[in-house]
Design a protein around this motif. Structure first.
Motif, PDB file in Angstrom:
ATOM      1  N   SER A  17      45.616  33.503  51.820  1.00 11.41           N
ATOM      2  CA  SER A  17      44.958  34.929  51.156  1.00 11.41           C
ATOM      3  C   SER A  17      46.177  36.222  52.328  1.00 11.41           C
ATOM      4  O   SER A  17      45.765  35.908  53.480  1.00 11.41           O
ATOM      5  CB  SER A  17      43.170  34.562  51.158  1.00 11.41           C
ATOM      6  OG  SER A  17      43.684  36.252  50.711  1.00 11.41           O
ATOM      7  N   THR A  19      46.447  40.430  52.728  1.00 10.51           N
ATOM      8  CA  THR A  19      46.321  41.895  52.124  1.00 10.51           C
ATOM      9  C   THR A  19      47.014  42.216  52.912  1.00 10.51           C
ATOM     10  O   THR A  19      47.634  42.757  54.236  1.00 10.51           O
ATOM     11  CB  THR A  19      44.553  42.449  52.804  1.00 10.51           C
ATOM     12  OG1 THR A  19      44.328  41.743  52.369  1.00 10.51           O
ATOM     13  CG2 THR A  19      45.136  43.921  52.547  1.00 10.51           C
ATOM     14  N   THR A  39      45.753  33.734  46.769  1.00 12.94           N
ATOM     15  CA  THR A  39      45.381  35.259  46.995  1.00 12.94           C
ATOM     16  C   THR A  39      46.439  36.429  47.344  1.00 12.94           C
ATOM     17  O   THR A  39      46.225  36.677  48.171  1.00 12.94           O
ATOM     18  CB  THR A  39      43.497  36.022  46.992  1.00 12.94           C
ATOM     19  OG1 THR A  39      43.293  35.159  46.024  1.00 12.94           O
ATOM     20  CG2 THR A  39      43.664  37.024  46.545  1.00 12.94           C
TER      21      THR A  39
END
Length: 423
Positions: A17, A19, A39
């Motif tokens: 993951s 961001t 993700t």
């Protein structure tokens, strides 16, 4: 990791993951890049704010993201070279502000596989991409970004295999495939093209494909544009023809199903821009090539009838006469039947009320049939018209026969000229 060099594979899957931006711009990866179950959330919507930047990269294997990839933000593969395939089965791409997947000018040695329920909210850009294998969007659902009605741009794409949008594929927006080269089939079997009636649903100007399958799930409300395309086989379904279809300049070799001309002609009358002659000539040539001359003539007659509405009133009147008399030259037997009917009527009239001799004689023996034929055939002298003159109402009958003969001869000549010159 911009311009990084990795000798083996790069593994960013199995729960990975991030961001922010995964920046692999210009990277060289010796084997595959794995993104299964990853993700990725991009940092924003500004220029260069990618969730995944793989532009200008060199990938020695595949890009594998076939299980559970979720991306919020744009991905770019522009100008990237991938030796293997790009597998995005079941991926969820979300960037409603613009282009969710930018892969313009990308070179893929294998397939671009977007099957098994891939969803994308945002445009996919494959412009000028080179794909050695196939492109598969079976069962995928694409939704155009909020700022545009284009869901897929693939203008200039070159695909070595099939391009499939089938088996439940849904596009909520316009698909562009202009100037595409597809060396096998372009298949829309059981696909749904969801656009408004006044919008373009599918644009394939100048496309080349071995086959085009337009057996859609439902008849599209939007405009389907195939102008100037070259296709070996067009396979469609009359019940699902688009409401608006542009085939001006399109060249094809076969049509399936092999409908009679009377059932195929309405296919040509769906151009929202009005009549153009080439689609009729193309359809007629296909019928002729397959030995169906009667169907070809029916199409050419329909071309002239459709063109009639574009003419001025005098030309339109003359078109009606040619249609009724000889079917614009494609129904020559009509002239023979009309001549036979006029000959029978004239012979009956002049047998009952024969004309009187003129001049000082000698007179040939009066024969009603030959006299009528002499009136009907211009530039032919059978000796009867010069020797006998009708009187009273028979003068009007003779004038009508003479006028009809000239009109019939002129119509036959015009129609024959049209047929000989292929117009």
């Amino acid at each position: 990791m911009s311009e990084a060099a990795v000798g083996g594979g790069l593994y960013l899957g199995h729960g990975f993951s991030c961001t922010g931006t995964v920046n692999l711009c210009g990277a060289t990866v010796g084997a595959s890049v794995e993104l299964c179950d990853a993700t990725l959330c991009g940092p924003g919507v500004g220029a260069g704010d990618y969730a995944l930047h793989l532009g200008c990269a060199q990938i020695g294997g595949d890009i594998q993201a076939e299980h559970g990839l979720v991306v919020h933000g744009p991905i770019t593969l522009a100008d990237t070279s991938i030796r293997g395939s790009v597998v995005l089965k079941g991926a969820r791409l979300n960037f409603p502000s613009g282009t969710a997947l930018a892969a313009s000018r990308t070179h893929i040695g294998g397939d671009l596989d977007c099957r098994d329920g891939l969803t994308a909210h945002g445009a996919i850009d494959l412009s000028d991409a080179r794909i050695g294998g196939s492109v598969r969007f079976d069962t995928a659902e694409l939704t155009a970004p909020d700022s545009s009605r284009t869901v897929l741009r693939a203008n200039g794409i070159d695909v070595g295999g099939v391009v499939n949008f089938r088996d439940g594929f849904t596009a909520h927006g316009r698909i562009r495939l202009s100037s595409a080269t597809i060396r096998s089939a372009l298949d829309f079997s059981d696909a749904l093209l969801d656009t408004a009636a006044t919008e373009e649903a599918l644009v394939c100007r100048g496309m080349t494909a071995a086959a085009l399958l337009l057996r859609l799930r439902d008849a599209p409300l939007g405009i389907v544009i195939l102008s100037r395309s070259r296709v070996g086989l067009v396979l469609d379904e009359p019940a699902r023809w688009p409401a608006s279809l542009v085939v001006e300049g399109t060249v094809y070799e076969n049509l399936r199903p092999a409908l009679p001309a009377t059932e195929r002609i309405p296919w040509l009358g769906r151009d929202p821009h009005g009549f153009t002659p080439q689609p009729y000539e193309q359809l007629a040539s296909v019928y002729q090539r397959h030995g169906r001359d009667a169907d070809a003539r029916t199409v050419l007659v329909a071309k002239q009838r459709s063109m009639r509405s574009t003419l001025a009133l005098p030309a339109r009147t003359w078109s009606l006469v040619q249609d009724a008399a000889v079917g614009y030259g494609y129904r020559p037997l009509r002239a023979i039947w009309l001549l036979t009917c006029l000959l029978a009527i004239g012979s009956t009239l002049f047998s009952a009320w024969p004309p009187t001799p003129v001049g000082g004689g000698p007179y040939p023996r009066f024969q009603p049939a030959i006299y009528t034929l002499d009136l009907l055939l211009p530039l032919v002298d059978l000796g009867q018209e010069r020797a006998y003159s009708p009187s009273g109402a028979m003068q009007w009958a003779a004038l009508i026969l003479i006028g009809t003969g000239w009109l019939l001869a002129t119509t036959v000549a015009a129609g024959a000229s049209r047929v000989l010159h292929g117009t």
